[in-house]
Design an enzyme around this catalytic site. Structure first.
Site, PDB file in Angstrom:
ATOM      1  N   ARG A  96       0.835  -1.203   0.000  1.00 35.78           N
ATOM      2  CA  ARG A  96       0.000   0.000   0.000  1.00 35.78           C
ATOM      3  C   ARG A  96       0.876   1.262   0.000  1.00 35.78           C
ATOM      4  O   ARG A  96       0.556   2.245  -0.669  1.00 35.78           O
ATOM      5  CB  ARG A  96      -0.936  -0.012   1.217  1.00 35.78           C
ATOM      6  CG  ARG A  96      -2.088  -0.997   1.092  1.00 35.78           C
ATOM      7  CD  ARG A  96      -3.118  -0.800   2.187  1.00 35.78           C
ATOM      8  NE  ARG A  96      -2.754  -1.410   3.441  1.00 35.78           N
ATOM      9  CZ  ARG A  96      -3.212  -2.588   3.882  1.00 35.78           C
ATOM     10  NH1 ARG A  96      -4.036  -3.298   3.121  1.00 35.78           N
ATOM     11  NH2 ARG A  96      -2.855  -3.058   5.061  1.00 35.78           N
TER      12      ARG A  96
ATOM     13  N   CYS B 206      -3.130 -14.150  -3.524  1.00 39.64           N
ATOM     14  CA  CYS B 206      -2.877 -14.574  -2.145  1.00 39.64           C
ATOM     15  C   CYS B 206      -3.154 -16.075  -1.992  1.00 39.64           C
ATOM     16  O   CYS B 206      -3.317 -16.561  -0.875  1.00 39.64           O
ATOM     17  CB  CYS B 206      -3.726 -13.771  -1.162  1.00 39.64           C
ATOM     18  SG  CYS B 206      -5.503 -13.978  -1.391  1.00 39.64           S
TER      19      CYS B 206
ATOM     20  N   PHE C  17     -11.883  -5.219  -5.711  1.00 41.49           N
ATOM     21  CA  PHE C  17     -11.932  -6.097  -4.526  1.00 41.49           C
ATOM     22  C   PHE C  17     -11.420  -5.308  -3.310  1.00 41.49           C
ATOM     23  O   PHE C  17     -10.532  -5.756  -2.585  1.00 41.49           O
ATOM     24  CB  PHE C  17     -11.074  -7.357  -4.734  1.00 41.49           C
ATOM     25  CG  PHE C  17     -11.310  -8.060  -6.039  1.00 41.49           C
ATOM     26  CD1 PHE C  17     -12.346  -8.966  -6.180  1.00 41.49           C
ATOM     27  CD2 PHE C  17     -10.497  -7.813  -7.136  1.00 41.49           C
ATOM     28  CE1 PHE C  17     -12.565  -9.615  -7.387  1.00 41.49           C
ATOM     29  CE2 PHE C  17     -10.702  -8.451  -8.336  1.00 41.49           C
ATOM     30  CZ  PHE C  17     -11.746  -9.367  -8.468  1.00 41.49           C
TER      31      PHE C  17
END
Length: 394
Positions: free
Chosen positions: A213, A338, A229
């Site tokens: 991020r 992931c 998402f």
């Protein structure tokens, strides 16, 4: 000392000799006597020589190793293991810093505690069991955790309702097993986020994307950003601070969009640059036309196990191809997987195929992974679950 023993088939101890933390059911020759799920057992080779000690469970992974020494698994054991985990977080400077009170303290196999996750949100530790053995030890672990953390935490929230086998998790309710806390706002790199301990995914927040991020923030100035998402809106909030022109967050869950809007307002009240959309990702991308020049694709795991790998790779290819088709020329794409069952090579090949299908010239700017507070046990490469690429799309 616990006398119940799991004896392995001949030559099936080789992975344990290399300190891999799992014993698969197919490697077991016999049990010394009936063993209940969650019991602590000694693992021996076919000749009866001790190798390791761990939690027993029915299923593909039959024993999760706690120690390669023949020791008691008692409160002192948990204190020692948790102290080691905290020391590592202190050494990397992630624990209890001025602008960040959110980090992972225990990362399962990465901290030699398979089946246990502990995330810290300010003064609250959220503990999650992924094995019956850890579930049965939860109270002892919580007490050791409070002692090791000293005054750094004042409550422990247990959140294993959806991570345990059905027969154990059925009827189990998430809740505090030590203390109470009504403040569910976490601080990450100076930004604030509501954490949904009760119903949120994982322990309520995706801590593993913290560094990614931050990287996105550095690319956001003047960009038209699409966060697919979005879940809690983590990437959206960082993009806002990075100076994005507009930020649009998309999720099929109305609750996710509501939480994203709350987090945007928490950090940027009255800022009109953000809009949330409750919509299917593929349907939303279908109607976009060169509107965005920075897109984030951070979908939930497409493959929970290897049997689903083929369909997962098709899904990653389709999703990335659609984003590449729609992103503006010179745009930047952050894309992630992931799924533990999807290797770095699998994921990269899916993205390469997507670029070919989209007929776009694509260059890799960064290769991303999970942060240091989600360590990978060198003897357990399966622990490298988060893969990401930052791409420049011409």
């Amino acid at each position: 000392m616990n006398k119940k023993t799991v004896r392995l088939k001949k030559s099936k101890e080789e992975s344990l000799r290399r300190f891999h933390p799992w014993v698969f059911s197919g490697a077991i020759a016999s049990l010394s006597e009936p063993i209940e799920e969650g019991e602590i057992v000694r693992v021996c080779n076919n000749s009866g020589d001790f190798i390791a000690i761990g939690h027993f469970q029915l299923g593909s992974i039959a024993v999760r190793i706690l120690s390669f020494e023949d020791i008691e698994i008692d409160k002192e054991f948990w204190r020692r293991k948790l102290s080691i985990a905290l020391k590592m977080r202190n050494s990397i400077g992630i624990a209890d810093t001025a602008n960040n009170n959110t980090y992972r303290l225990v990362h399962g196999e990465g901290d030699n505690l398979p089946g246990l996750i502990v995330d810290i949100y300010d003064k609250t530790a959220v503990m999650q069991a992924h094995s019956i053995g850890m579930h049965l030890q939860k109270d002892t672990i919580a007490k050791a955790l409070v002692e090791v953390m000293d005054k750094q935490i004042d409550s422990v929230y247990y959140k294993s309702e959806t991570t345990l086998p059905f027969k154990v998790g059925d009827g189990l309710e998430n809740g505090f097993i030590y203390g109470q806390c009504s403040d569910n706002i976490a601080l990450e790199n100076g930004l604030r986020f509501y954490v949904d301990w009760l119903k949120g995914q994982k322990t309520g927040f995706f801590i593993d994307q913290r560094e990614n991020r931050s990287l996105l923030e550095s690319y956001s100035k003047g960009k038209r950003v699409l966060n697919m998402f979005c879940y809690t809106g983590g990437f959206s909030v960082y993009a806002m601070r990075g100076g994005a022109e507009i930020v649009h967050s998309v999720d099929s869950s109305a609750k996710a969009i509501e939480l994203t809007e709350k987090n945007i307002h928490l950090n940027f009240p009255e800022d009109k640059r953000h809009t949330g959309f409750c919509e299917d990702a593929f349907k939303y991308l279908e109607k976009v036309n060169d509107k965005y020049n920075l897109i984030i694709l951070d979908p939930p795991a497409f493959a929970k196990h290897r049997m689903a790998l083929h369909n997962a790779l098709k899904g990653y290819t389709r999703l990335n191809a659609k984003a590449m088709e729609k992103i503006d020329k010179g745009g930047i794409l952050f894309t992630f997987s992931c799924s533990q069952a999807v290797s770095k090579e699998h994921f990269r090949n899916a993205v390469f195929t997507a670029a070919t299908l989209a007929k776009r010239n694509v260059r890799i700017l960064h290769q991303l992974h999970q942060p240091a507070d989600h360590p990978i046990n060198i003897y357990h490469p399966e622990g490298e679950y988060l893969k990401g690429l930052v791409l420049y799309v011409e």
